[in-house]
Design a protein around this motif. Structure first.
Motif: not given
Length: 613
Positions: A498-506, A534-537, A579-581, A596-605
């Protein structure tokens, strides 16, 4: 993509939708578009942090060439709702490294404009190189205002020698080579217009003020350099940043991470995003492991954690927004989550307890006294919003959540289990373990229904909210899970369906009547969509945690594909940023803050944990 040619640069919608960001540790900030044209009130060649807010000083500079063929503007700018200055027509190339550089061709004359903020010294640098003779006039257009405002009142800028008094207790020190002719030019540039603000439903027009026009006459090829310093005279010309070698997408993300740090006399902070976010507690703790630990910056991790401890309230709460907004109830839980990630990356448990054990106790006791019920679960009121789904419309939550929230209680259980393992006293370990067991005993009956196959988003008494949202994912993603492997698999299956997209989760299933797939329209419409589709990376970090915990190396191909997919949007909005969203509906257009900091941070993690497989 480090270089852009004329074919792309002459396309207005393409060039103006790409935004550049520079943030320095000393508090300097610059942001504009690929045309060097401000489209937001937050765009400025020089902004500075004062306390916990930003002052926008110099949104634009008028750059005018006087040649035999006539007068030509290099500047691109909107006035009175239209594109009035069209210097972009002369652009031939843009490069982002080692500094922002715009290349112009005006007849036979070639001009290169270079700009950068010095990374460690509080200096902004402009440099113009000309291939032949020219009379060049440079007029700074000042705003000198708080970042969320616009200027309409008169502004007096006074230069005395190499000092520019901007008012607001702000003084800039000039170093200019060669020395120009200073021409008095006290003029209001009324109607300066920011189209992105208008699109977002906000006031979009202000008046910028000039004090002087600076003029140079070059009789042959030459270079003009301008340095603006915030702390004193510039002795030596700042050198250009070192040219970074070709690097991978992961290395580019690591470079993007450096744009979110801010230092002052009190310590070091993480800015939640650019260009309009300040220092947010939740965002700081979620971003911290990815921005620091995965990049080998353990001491910086501790420095930021210890800076945050200065703002810990007596009842164990961290600020929602620094320095003194304490409204959200989950910030301390995310502080604990950062500790959990630190341990997961190999930190010594005994050393972690020695350093943070007392604060862990203070935070947990604060939750026990403030929110925990007899069943051990945390319960919160509907307002003010207690969690990251915190948008408010006309004084009411856009996503009403109350009672026991699923992710808060998953984090709470993990924090109790952490204390039960770290506490050096056997009696303390027993007490924390007993409380953790109580939470565990009530978590499943509170949030799980076998017939549905996923977790409730929240429950208040007999009322449960069964909208499919990503918050349930944290129960499957944390190192200490309050659910079985089988339930975690079903949760992950629901999220993927239901939620997964190529850019994050709805933030909500498209099948829900409340779903909104486009983040656009008025502020109220956007606030509604913010957590209703809205999707959040950043949510991909915990998605990866859950998938790796359940499937191990078998999850690697899918996660690598998700990670590498962001390379295609790394230059699509925030230039070399995430981006943020994104819109919930395809093609998942980037929205919100361009960086957006947490978008970058979680991809790095994610990249870090994939490398460890």
């Amino acid at each position: 993509m480090r270089e852009v040619g004329r074919v792309s640069l002459i396309q207005e919608s393409w060039a103006l939708s790409r935004e550049l960001v520079q943030q320095t540790r000393w508090g300097g900030f610059a942001s504009t578009t690929l045309w060097g044209c401000p489209t937001r009130k937050y765009h400025s060649w020089l902004s500075v942090w004062r306390g916990f807010g930003r002052y926008e000083l110099l949104p634009q500079v008028e750059e005018l060439l006087h040649l035999e063929q006539g007068h030509f503007l290099l500047t691109t700018h909107f006035f009175q709702g239209r594109l009035a200055w069209e210097g972009y027509r002369h652009l031939t190339r843009f490069t982002a490294h080692p500094a922002w550089s715009w290349h112009y061709q005006v007849g036979e004359l070639r001009v290169v404009k270079t700009f950068f903020l010095h990374p460690t010294r509080p200096v902004a640098c402009f440099e113009y190189t000309f291939s032949g003779p020219v009379l060049f006039r440079w007029t700074p257009l000042w705003a000198v205002r708080a970042w969320h405002t616009l200027r309409h009142e008169p502004l007096a800028i006074v230069r005395k020698g190499d000092q520019l008094n901007l008012g607001e207790d702000l003084v800039l020190y000039l170093k200019v080579d060669p020395v120009p002719r200073f021409i008095p030019w006290s003029y209001p540039y009324a109607g300066s217009y920011y189209p992105r603000e208008a699109e977002r439903g906000y006031e979009a027009t202000e008046t910028l003020y000039a004090a002087e026009c600076w003029e140079w006459r070059l009789h042959g090829p030459g270079t003009i350099r301008i340095a603006l310093s915030l702390t004193g005279p510039v002795d030596a010309w700042p050198s250009l940043p070192a040219e970074a070698p070709g690097f991978s997408f992961t290395q580019a993300l690591a470079q993007a991470a450096e744009q979110f740090f801010l230092s002052d006399a009190e310590g070091e902070y993480i800015l939640a995003g650019h260009p309009w976010f300040g220092v947010w507690g939740r965002d700081t703790f979620i971003s911290l492991p990815g921005l620091t630990l995965v990049r080998g910056q353990e001491e910086r991790f501790h420095r930021i954690m210890e800076t945050a401890l200065r703002y810990l309230s007596p009842d164990g709460r961290f600020p929602t927004i620094f320095p003194e907004v304490y409204t959200a109830e989950d910030v301390g839980l995310w502080w604990g989550w950062a500790i959990l990630q630190y341990l997961r990356m190999g930190a010594d448990p005994a050393q972690v307890y020695r350093r943070y054990g007392e604060v862990l106790h203070q935070v947990v006791v604060g939750y026990l006294q403030g929110l925990a019920g007899e069943d051990g679960l945390l319960r919160v009121p509907a307002f003010p919003p207690a969690s990251w789904m915190d948008a408010v419309i006309e004084g009411q939550p856009a996503v009403p959540r109350q009672g026991a929230l699923v992710e808060l209680n998953a984090l709470w259980y993990a924090l109790l289990r952490l204390l039960a393992e770290l506490s050096p006293s056997e009696g303390a370990r027993w007490r924390w373990d007993l409380l953790a067991r109580r939470v565990l005993a009530h978590f499943k009956p509170t949030f799980w229904e076998k017939s549905r196959g996923y977790l409730a988003d929240w429950r208040e008494g007999p009322l449960a909210n069964w909208q499919i949202r990503p918050n349930q994912l944290f129960a499957a993603a944390l190192p200490y899970r309050p659910i079985s492997d089988k339930i975690a698999e079903l949760v992950l299956e629901t999220v993927e369906k239901h939620l997964l997209t190529p850019r994050g989760l709805r933030t909500l299933s498209p099948g829900d009547p409340a779903y909104c797939g486009l983040y656009e329209g008025s502020p109220a419409q956007r606030d509604y969509a913010y957590h209703n589709g809205t999707v959040w990376p950043w949510l991909l970090g915990s998605y990866a945690d859950a998938k790796l915990a359940l499937w191990g190396e078998a999850a690697k191909p899918a996660l690598e594909a998700l990670f590498s997919g962001f390379e295609s949007v790394f230059y699509a909005y925030g230039w070399e940023q995430v981006a943020e969203i994104f819109d919930g509906d395809a093609p998942h257009t980037p929205r919100g803050a361009p960086a957006q900091a947490w978008s970058v941070a979680e991809l790095l993690r994610i990249a870090f944990h994939l490398r460890r497989l």
